[in-house]
Design a protein around this motif. Structure first.
Motif, PDB file in Angstrom:
ATOM      1  N   LYS A 251       1.813   7.098  -6.548  1.00  0.00           N
ATOM      2  CA  LYS A 251       0.877   8.197  -6.762  1.00  0.00           C
ATOM      3  C   LYS A 251       1.582   9.537  -6.608  1.00  0.00           C
ATOM      4  O   LYS A 251       1.406  10.455  -7.431  1.00  0.00           O
ATOM      5  CB  LYS A 251      -0.287   8.064  -5.781  1.00  0.00           C
TER       6      LYS A 251
ATOM      7  N   ARG B  70       1.179   4.274  -2.790  1.00  0.00           N
ATOM      8  CA  ARG B  70       1.085   5.691  -2.413  1.00  0.00           C
ATOM      9  C   ARG B  70       2.288   6.463  -2.943  1.00  0.00           C
ATOM     10  O   ARG B  70       2.150   7.601  -3.412  1.00  0.00           O
ATOM     11  CB  ARG B  70       0.977   5.827  -0.900  1.00  0.00           C
TER      12      ARG B  70
ATOM     13  N   LYS C  91       0.837  -1.206   0.000  1.00  0.00           N
ATOM     14  CA  LYS C  91       0.000   0.000   0.000  1.00  0.00           C
ATOM     15  C   LYS C  91       0.872   1.256   0.000  1.00  0.00           C
ATOM     16  O   LYS C  91       0.579   2.227  -0.723  1.00  0.00           O
ATOM     17  CB  LYS C  91      -0.934  -0.005   1.211  1.00  0.00           C
ATOM     18  N   ASP C  92       1.929   1.254   0.808  1.00  0.00           N
ATOM     19  CA  ASP C  92       2.837   2.401   0.827  1.00  0.00           C
ATOM     20  C   ASP C  92       3.530   2.567  -0.526  1.00  0.00           C
ATOM     21  O   ASP C  92       3.795   3.695  -0.963  1.00  0.00           O
ATOM     22  CB  ASP C  92       3.885   2.233   1.929  1.00  0.00           C
TER      23      ASP C  92
ATOM     24  N   GLY D   3      -5.833   7.362  -2.860  1.00  0.00           N
ATOM     25  CA  GLY D   3      -4.483   7.878  -2.677  1.00  0.00           C
ATOM     26  C   GLY D   3      -3.385   6.975  -3.188  1.00  0.00           C
ATOM     27  O   GLY D   3      -2.211   7.192  -2.872  1.00  0.00           O
ATOM     28  N   MET D   4      -3.739   5.976  -4.008  1.00  0.00           N
ATOM     29  CA  MET D   4      -2.758   5.025  -4.531  1.00  0.00           C
ATOM     30  C   MET D   4      -2.830   4.957  -6.049  1.00  0.00           C
ATOM     31  O   MET D   4      -3.914   5.117  -6.631  1.00  0.00           O
ATOM     32  CB  MET D   4      -2.988   3.630  -3.934  1.00  0.00           C
TER      33      MET D   4
END
Length: 210
Positions: free
Chosen positions: A25, A22, A18-19, A41-42
């Motif tokens: 993005k 991000r 997930k990070d 946000g990704m």
């Protein structure tokens, strides 16, 4: 430290993934202004659903600071399905021993200049080393990557120069896109290690001495 994340260990490293999305993005949408798909946000695209391997650099605080995606060329991939104009009408490259490297980025907001462990050059080299060593362990002999002229110069400066190019450069949005070929070899990894001064196993944590 490098994490190699694929369908076999995706759940184990869900937070890192997930990070990573991000970070993608922040780089591709916010900084570069690419027309990419953003959700919660990704940044993700359809190629992330094809079981690629992600090479992810995580700093000493556990933050994702760099990444790259590796995808087999035997099925859909970006050079064949998105950047096919580069190939000038020639059929796409397809081989079980050729992987495509895409979505490479580093966190320039958190990283510094120079060649220290928290530098852009160090993390770039660390990701490249992790990617090539993982590819070789999987029996992959070559990689293809769609890059721009700036990345081409970065590769050449860091001992990671492409061994050739496929097709011809084409304008893509605000930049020119090139399809670069690189062999996955011990010699290439050694050149990158010598440039960055990285001689340890990048998939193992390092002790920080104050």
């Amino acid at each position: 430290m490098i994490f190699i994340i694929d369908s076999l260990n995706l759940r184990e490293h869900a937070d890192i993934v997930k990070d990573m999305f991000r970070l993608r993005k922040r780089v591709f949408a916010d900084r570069l202004g690419w027309d990419v798909q953003i959700s919660q946000g990704m940044e993700r695209d359809r190629f992330d659903d094809l079981d690629p391997a992600h090479v992810v650099s995580v700093d000493d605080e556990g933050r994702v600071v760099g990444c790259m995606r590796l995808l087999q060329t035997t099925g859909p991939h970006m050079l064949s399905d998105v950047f096919s104009s580069i190939l000038d009408g020639e059929p796409p490259l397809r081989s079980a021993t050729l992987w495509e490297a895409t979505r490479f980025c580093v966190d320039t907001d958190r990283l510094v200049s120079g060649r220290a462990r928290n530098s852009i050059a160090y993390v770039t080299s660390e990701v490249m080393i992790g990617a090539f060593e993982f590819a070789m362990s999987a029996g992959v002999t070559d990689a293809v990557a769609v890059i721009d002229p700036v990345m081409d110069r970065v590769l050449k400066r860091s001992g990671n120069a492409p061994q050739g190019y496929v097709g011809t450069p084409k304008p893509m949005g605000k930049v020119t896109a090139l399809a670069a070929l690189m062999d996955c070899s011990e010699e290439r990894v050694k050149r990158i290690r010598d440039f960055a001064g990285i001689y340890h196993d990048v998939t193992q944590p390092q002790t920080v001495i104050a």
